[in-house]
Design an enzyme around this catalytic site. Structure first.
Site, PDB file in Angstrom:
ATOM      1  N   SER A 144       0.878  -1.172   0.000  1.00 19.86           N
ATOM      2  CA  SER A 144       0.000   0.000   0.000  1.00 19.86           C
ATOM      3  C   SER A 144       0.920   1.227   0.000  1.00 19.86           C
ATOM      4  O   SER A 144       2.113   1.107   0.330  1.00 19.86           O
ATOM      5  CB  SER A 144      -0.832  -0.020   1.290  1.00 19.86           C
ATOM      6  N   TYR A 157      -1.674  -1.008  10.580  1.00 18.97           N
ATOM      7  CA  TYR A 157      -1.772  -1.246   9.135  1.00 18.97           C
ATOM      8  C   TYR A 157      -0.452  -0.879   8.448  1.00 18.97           C
ATOM      9  O   TYR A 157       0.087  -1.641   7.648  1.00 18.97           O
ATOM     10  CB  TYR A 157      -2.932  -0.425   8.569  1.00 18.97           C
TER      11      TYR A 157
HETATM   12  P1  NDP Z   1     -11.630  -5.865   0.267  1.00 17.45           P
HETATM   13  O1  NDP Z   1     -12.114  -5.730   1.662  1.00 17.45           O
HETATM   14  O2  NDP Z   1     -12.584  -5.656  -0.858  1.00 17.45           O
HETATM   15  O3  NDP Z   1     -10.950  -7.307   0.069  1.00 17.45           O
HETATM   16  C1  NDP Z   1     -10.147  -7.887   1.073  1.00 17.45           C
HETATM   17  C2  NDP Z   1      -9.977  -9.357   0.772  1.00 17.45           C
HETATM   18  O4  NDP Z   1      -9.123  -9.927   1.774  1.00 17.45           O
HETATM   19  C3  NDP Z   1     -11.293 -10.111   0.817  1.00 17.45           C
HETATM   20  O5  NDP Z   1     -11.359 -10.987  -0.290  1.00 17.45           O
HETATM   21  C4  NDP Z   1     -11.213 -10.896   2.114  1.00 17.45           C
HETATM   22  O6  NDP Z   1     -11.860 -12.174   1.957  1.00 17.45           O
HETATM   23  C5  NDP Z   1      -9.706 -11.110   2.237  1.00 17.45           C
HETATM   24  N1  NDP Z   1      -9.355 -11.443   3.613  1.00 17.45           N
HETATM   25  C6  NDP Z   1      -9.513 -10.686   4.715  1.00 17.45           C
HETATM   26  N2  NDP Z   1      -9.140 -11.377   5.807  1.00 17.45           N
HETATM   27  C7  NDP Z   1      -8.752 -12.595   5.360  1.00 17.45           C
HETATM   28  C8  NDP Z   1      -8.257 -13.763   5.997  1.00 17.45           C
HETATM   29  N3  NDP Z   1      -8.115 -13.858   7.329  1.00 17.45           N
HETATM   30  N4  NDP Z   1      -7.953 -14.845   5.221  1.00 17.45           N
HETATM   31  C9  NDP Z   1      -8.120 -14.790   3.890  1.00 17.45           C
HETATM   32  N5  NDP Z   1      -8.577 -13.717   3.224  1.00 17.45           N
HETATM   33  C10 NDP Z   1      -8.886 -12.641   3.967  1.00 17.45           C
HETATM   34  O7  NDP Z   1     -10.406  -4.850   0.153  1.00 17.45           O
HETATM   35  P2  NDP Z   1      -9.340  -4.551  -1.018  1.00 17.45           P
HETATM   36  O8  NDP Z   1      -9.628  -5.306  -2.243  1.00 17.45           O
HETATM   37  O9  NDP Z   1      -9.219  -3.102  -1.071  1.00 17.45           O
HETATM   38  O10 NDP Z   1      -8.025  -5.108  -0.311  1.00 17.45           O
HETATM   39  C11 NDP Z   1      -7.133  -6.009  -0.927  1.00 17.45           C
HETATM   40  C12 NDP Z   1      -5.725  -5.682  -0.475  1.00 17.45           C
HETATM   41  O11 NDP Z   1      -5.373  -4.382  -0.949  1.00 17.45           O
HETATM   42  C13 NDP Z   1      -5.512  -5.646   1.034  1.00 17.45           C
HETATM   43  O12 NDP Z   1      -4.268  -6.245   1.332  1.00 17.45           O
HETATM   44  C14 NDP Z   1      -5.467  -4.156   1.348  1.00 17.45           C
HETATM   45  O13 NDP Z   1      -4.711  -3.898   2.500  1.00 17.45           O
HETATM   46  C15 NDP Z   1      -4.792  -3.637   0.096  1.00 17.45           C
HETATM   47  N6  NDP Z   1      -4.976  -2.216  -0.203  1.00 17.45           N
HETATM   48  C16 NDP Z   1      -6.232  -1.663  -0.286  1.00 17.45           C
HETATM   49  C17 NDP Z   1      -6.374  -0.321  -0.585  1.00 17.45           C
HETATM   50  C18 NDP Z   1      -7.724   0.331  -0.662  1.00 17.45           C
HETATM   51  O14 NDP Z   1      -7.810   1.572  -0.489  1.00 17.45           O
HETATM   52  N7  NDP Z   1      -8.796  -0.399  -0.945  1.00 17.45           N
HETATM   53  C19 NDP Z   1      -5.200   0.541  -0.839  1.00 17.45           C
HETATM   54  C20 NDP Z   1      -3.945  -0.160  -0.753  1.00 17.45           C
HETATM   55  C21 NDP Z   1      -3.848  -1.477  -0.453  1.00 17.45           C
HETATM   56  P3  NDP Z   1     -12.724 -12.945   3.081  1.00 17.45           P
HETATM   57  O15 NDP Z   1     -13.273 -11.901   4.001  1.00 17.45           O
HETATM   58  O16 NDP Z   1     -13.751 -13.659   2.272  1.00 17.45           O
HETATM   59  O17 NDP Z   1     -11.741 -13.863   3.718  1.00 17.45           O
END
Ligand code: NDP
Length: 274
Positions: A144, A157
């Site tokens: 990020s 984070y």
């Molecule tokens: P979302 O919340 O849409 O997606 C997050 C994903 O992570 C979900 O598919 C969720 O699946 C999965 N996840 C969460 N906890 C677990 C776990 N314990 N085991 C397996 N999977 C898990 O957010 P984003 O798409 O935005 O996030 C994706 C990545 O991008 C993250 O690493 C986030 O930190 C990073 N990011 C996001 C930004 C933003 O502004 N959106 C900016 C920069 C980086 P489920 O709950 O089904 O397990």
């Protein structure tokens, strides 16, 4: 020379929403075999059906990346079924954004580190030997802009995302002689379900106020697929965060002062005021 993604086995964590789900759709359109991993299996199943209906190949692997035994099982399942993992997109993660003293020690601190950092490391460690034996593979780690700049409310984070950056850089240097490419991707704010999981105010209001800067999930997913095709060390999204990161590194005292005056002094109050 761009890498063809056709028939490549792509393991994507966090594939049930946001960047992971959109990247899965795009990899599948390129002819990759996508393996969708996350906890919400109903979402993964629906996405796999959508991809198959579109002529793609998609498989579901239930996975909580905070559980080492589940990581082990998931990697074994993928290797047993497909024989290899060509591309690992370490994307699962969430952010609980609040003043440190308000964060829950387990749900907000330990779990966030377990999902964003430890799980990513453990999964990579288990995938690596098969890539090393084949002398091929691409690993894309989702960090990020918070992996470069650590704003108030982002203490844990930012710690995890700085950790992902350090891990990515060290691993890239370890495995380059084996033909394995290790890339870090560093988006700023993007519109996904991320904002649903950030916790209580004040993070929600900060997130809302900054939403005008957000890029779309599809944009990040498209650039992720581009990174798989042309692997490189670092991808900062959108590009203009690169000079912002440079500025923060050149003038950290100025940035501290600005954040203190404009934000921290106004909003950081003791819970049980003296
Ligand atoms: P979302 O919340 O849409 O997606 C997050 C994903 O992570 C979900 O598919 C969720 O699946 C999965 N996840 C969460 N906890 C677990 C776990 N314990 N085991 C397996 N999977 C898990 O957010 P984003 O798409 O935005 O996030 C994706 C990545 O991008 C993250 O690493 C986030 O930190 C990073 N990011 C996001 C930004 C933003 O502004 N959106 C900016 C920069 C980086 P489920 O709950 O089904 O397990």
């Amino acid at each position: 020379m761009p890498q063809s993604l056709k028939d490549k086995v792509v393991l994507i964590t966090g594939a049930s929403s946001g960047f992971g789900a959109d990247a899965a759709r795009l990899f599948a359109k390129e002819g990759s075999i996508v393996v969708l991993a996350a906890r919400r299996v109903d979402r993964l199943t629906a996405l796999a059906e959508e991809i198959r209906a579109d002529g793609g190949q998609a498989f579901v692997v239930p996975l909580d990346v905070a559980e080492l035994s589940q990581i082990d099982e998931a990697v074994q399942t993928v290797l047993d079924n497909f024989g290899q993992i060509d591309i690992l997109f370490n994307n699962a993660g969430f952010g609980r954004l609040d003043w440190l003293e308000r964060l829950d020690p387990v749900a907000d601190i330990e779990t966030q580190i377990a999902v964003n950092l430890t799980g990513l490391i453990q999964l990579t460690r288990l995938v690596l030997p098969s890539m090393m034996n084949r002398r091929a593979g691409t690993i894309i780690n989702m960090s990020s802009v918070a992996g470069w700049i650590a704003p108030p409310l982002y203490s844990i984070y930012a710690a995890t995302k700085h950790g992902v950056r350090g891990f990515t850089d060290a691993l890239r240097r370890e495995v380059a002689p084996f033909g394995i490419k290790v890339c870090g991707i560093y988006p700023g704010g993007a519109t996904t379900e991320f904002g649903h999981h950030t916790g209580s105010a004040p993070s929600k209001s900060v997130f809302k106020a900054a939403a005008f800067l957000n890029v779309t999930s599809e944009f990040v997913a498209r650039r992720t697929v581009g990174l798989a095709r042309h692997p490189r060390r670092t991808l900062i999204l959108p590009w203009w965060y690169a000079p912002v990161i440079w500025f923060e590194r050149a003038f950290p005292g100025l940035v501290d002062w600005f954040l203190e005056v404009t934000f921290v002094k106004r909003f950081h109050k003791p819970d049980h005021g003296e």
